[in-house]
Design a protein around this motif. Sequence first.
Motif, mmCIF file in Angstrom:
data_model
loop_
_atom_site.group_PDB
_atom_site.id
_atom_site.type_symbol
_atom_site.label_atom_id
_atom_site.label_comp_id
_atom_site.label_asym_id
_atom_site.label_seq_id
_atom_site.Cartn_x
_atom_site.Cartn_y
_atom_site.Cartn_z
ATOM 1 N N LEU A 140 45.215 33.450 29.593
ATOM 2 C CA LEU A 140 46.235 33.616 30.631
ATOM 3 C C LEU A 140 46.560 32.274 31.290
ATOM 4 C CD1 LEU A 140 45.124 36.945 32.318
ATOM 5 C CD2 LEU A 140 47.309 36.528 31.178
ATOM 6 N N ALA A 141 45.544 31.491 31.579
ATOM 7 C CA ALA A 141 45.765 30.180 32.200
ATOM 8 C C ALA A 141 46.561 29.274 31.271
ATOM 9 C CB ALA A 141 44.435 29.540 32.577
ATOM 10 N N ALA A 142 46.241 29.305 29.985
ATOM 11 C CA ALA A 142 46.979 28.487 29.015
ATOM 12 C C ALA A 142 48.441 28.917 28.951
ATOM 13 C CB ALA A 142 46.327 28.594 27.635
ATOM 14 N N CYS A 143 48.698 30.207 28.950
ATOM 15 C CA CYS A 143 50.078 30.704 28.929
ATOM 16 C C CYS A 143 50.825 30.268 30.185
ATOM 17 C CB CYS A 143 50.091 32.226 28.810
ATOM 18 S SG CYS A 143 49.593 32.826 27.199
ATOM 19 N N ALA A 144 50.147 30.326 31.323
ATOM 20 C CA ALA A 144 50.779 29.919 32.582
ATOM 21 C C ALA A 144 51.163 28.445 32.539
ATOM 22 C CB ALA A 144 49.845 30.196 33.754
ATOM 23 N N VAL A 145 50.286 27.607 32.031
ATOM 24 C CA VAL A 145 50.574 26.174 31.942
ATOM 25 C C VAL A 145 51.712 25.929 30.960
ATOM 26 C CG1 VAL A 145 49.625 23.951 31.210
ATOM 27 C CG2 VAL A 145 48.283 25.455 32.682
ATOM 28 N N LEU A 146 51.705 26.632 29.828
ATOM 29 C CA LEU A 146 52.801 26.487 28.865
ATOM 30 C C LEU A 146 54.129 26.946 29.451
ATOM 31 C CD1 LEU A 146 51.010 27.661 25.615
ATOM 32 C CD2 LEU A 146 51.821 25.359 26.131
ATOM 33 N N ALA A 147 54.060 27.871 30.410
ATOM 34 C CA ALA A 147 55.275 28.365 31.069
ATOM 35 C C ALA A 147 55.697 27.466 32.225
ATOM 36 C CB ALA A 147 55.058 29.789 31.558
ATOM 37 N N GLY A 148 54.921 26.409 32.499
ATOM 38 C CA GLY A 148 55.330 25.447 33.511
ATOM 39 C C GLY A 148 54.482 25.386 34.766
ATOM 40 N N LEU A 186 46.705 25.269 40.449
ATOM 41 C CA LEU A 186 45.918 26.499 40.389
ATOM 42 C C LEU A 186 46.672 27.661 41.031
ATOM 43 C CD1 LEU A 186 42.322 25.179 41.158
ATOM 44 C CD2 LEU A 186 43.182 26.069 39.000
ATOM 45 N N ALA A 187 47.374 27.380 42.120
ATOM 46 C CA ALA A 187 48.139 28.434 42.788
ATOM 47 C C ALA A 187 49.257 28.950 41.884
ATOM 48 C CB ALA A 187 48.712 27.920 44.100
ATOM 49 N N ALA A 188 49.937 28.046 41.181
ATOM 50 C CA ALA A 188 51.020 28.455 40.283
ATOM 51 C C ALA A 188 50.468 29.239 39.091
ATOM 52 C CB ALA A 188 51.800 27.237 39.810
ATOM 53 N N ILE A 189 49.311 28.834 38.588
ATOM 54 C CA ILE A 189 48.677 29.565 37.488
ATOM 55 C C ILE A 189 48.320 30.966 37.950
ATOM 56 C CG2 ILE A 189 46.624 29.695 36.020
ATOM 57 C CD1 ILE A 189 46.699 26.590 35.937
ATOM 58 N N ALA A 190 47.697 31.071 39.113
ATOM 59 C CA ALA A 190 47.305 32.378 39.643
ATOM 60 C C ALA A 190 48.526 33.267 39.870
ATOM 61 C CB ALA A 190 46.521 32.206 40.935
ATOM 62 N N GLU A 191 49.619 32.681 40.341
ATOM 63 C CA GLU A 191 50.844 33.464 40.564
ATOM 64 C C GLU A 191 51.413 33.958 39.241
ATOM 65 O OE1 GLU A 191 55.333 32.927 42.391
ATOM 66 O OE2 GLU A 191 53.773 31.504 42.982
ATOM 67 N N TRP A 192 51.432 33.094 38.227
ATOM 68 C CA TRP A 192 51.934 33.507 36.926
ATOM 69 C C TRP A 192 51.082 34.640 36.371
ATOM 70 C CZ3 TRP A 192 50.617 34.294 31.925
ATOM 71 C CH2 TRP A 192 51.646 34.371 30.996
ATOM 72 N N SER A 221 49.284 36.840 38.001
ATOM 73 C CA SER A 221 49.492 38.090 38.738
ATOM 74 C C SER A 221 50.832 38.736 38.382
ATOM 75 C CB SER A 221 49.401 37.860 40.240
ATOM 76 O OG SER A 221 50.498 37.103 40.692
ATOM 77 N N ASP A 222 51.813 37.929 37.939
ATOM 78 C CA ASP A 222 53.126 38.451 37.563
ATOM 79 C C ASP A 222 53.247 38.765 36.071
ATOM 80 O OD1 ASP A 222 53.954 38.183 40.186
ATOM 81 O OD2 ASP A 222 54.913 36.240 39.862
ATOM 82 N N ALA A 223 52.193 38.518 35.302
ATOM 83 C CA ALA A 223 52.264 38.732 33.853
ATOM 84 C C ALA A 223 52.524 40.202 33.546
ATOM 85 C CB ALA A 223 50.970 38.276 33.184
ATOM 86 N N PRO A 233 44.294 55.270 34.775
ATOM 87 C CA PRO A 233 45.581 55.405 34.116
ATOM 88 C C PRO A 233 46.509 54.238 34.407
ATOM 89 C CG PRO A 233 45.662 56.657 36.130
ATOM 90 C CD PRO A 233 44.282 56.013 36.049
ATOM 91 N N ALA A 234 46.052 53.228 35.140
ATOM 92 C CA ALA A 234 46.928 52.141 35.596
ATOM 93 C C ALA A 234 47.374 51.213 34.473
ATOM 94 C CB ALA A 234 46.227 51.323 36.670
ATOM 95 N N GLY A 235 46.609 51.104 33.396
ATOM 96 C CA GLY A 235 46.952 50.191 32.313
ATOM 97 C C GLY A 235 46.197 48.878 32.443
ATOM 98 N N PRO A 236 46.686 47.826 31.777
ATOM 99 C CA PRO A 236 45.983 46.539 31.802
ATOM 100 C C PRO A 236 46.015 45.916 33.191
ATOM 101 C CG PRO A 236 48.089 46.314 30.699
ATOM 102 C CD PRO A 236 47.911 47.774 30.987
ATOM 103 N N VAL A 237 44.932 45.236 33.511
ATOM 104 C CA VAL A 237 44.783 44.654 34.846
ATOM 105 C C VAL A 237 44.595 43.146 34.722
ATOM 106 C CG1 VAL A 237 43.382 44.671 36.942
ATOM 107 C CG2 VAL A 237 43.713 46.777 35.660
ATOM 108 N N ALA A 238 45.355 42.408 35.514
ATOM 109 C CA ALA A 238 45.221 40.950 35.546
ATOM 110 C C ALA A 238 44.071 40.572 36.473
ATOM 111 C CB ALA A 238 46.518 40.315 36.039
ATOM 112 N N PRO A 239 43.384 39.473 36.192
ATOM 113 C CA PRO A 239 42.348 39.016 37.115
ATOM 114 C C PRO A 239 42.966 38.539 38.427
ATOM 115 C CG PRO A 239 42.636 37.438 35.340
ATOM 116 C CD PRO A 239 43.499 38.607 35.021
ATOM 117 N N ALA A 240 42.202 38.627 39.475
ATOM 118 C CA ALA A 240 42.663 38.145 40.780
ATOM 119 C C ALA A 240 42.824 36.630 40.737
ATOM 120 C CB ALA A 240 41.669 38.535 41.863
ATOM 121 N N GLY A 241 43.675 36.124 41.590
ATOM 122 C CA GLY A 241 43.884 34.684 41.661
ATOM 123 C C GLY A 241 42.605 33.915 41.908
#
Length: 118
Positions: A23-31, A35-41, A43-45, A60-68
């Motif tokens: 997830l962190a790698a995808c966030a960095v590739l997305a710009g 750390l705050a921008a990575i965590a925001e990305w 949480s919005d994935a 029943p919620a589905g996949p869960v992103a880790p907390a920032g």
Amino acid sequence: MAAVPDPRRPAGRRHPLAFVLALAACAVLAGAKSLAAIAEWVSDAPPAVLTSLGGPVRKPAGPVAPAGATVRRVLQRVDGDDLDAAIGAWLADREPKPAQAPDERPMRALAVDGKTIL
């Protein structure tokens, strides 16, 4: 292949280390550049991204992103040298190994920073 040791205590781990790092790698590739921008990305994935990267599914919620805070702690504590070695080994395993005749020129490679090497 080299393994990256998980810096977290085993008790209470809700997300696999590979999932958080992917997830962190995808966030960095997305710009994302902090750390705050990575965590925001993260949480919005969208759920499809979380699922495809191997995120845990909570019914029943589905996949869960880790907390920032989890993303920040993992990135601060993971050993950079171990991560570099693991990614390098993973990339090397995927490089095709063509048979090269002695009189052929070596294949050119393009580095991520845009420079070419022979």
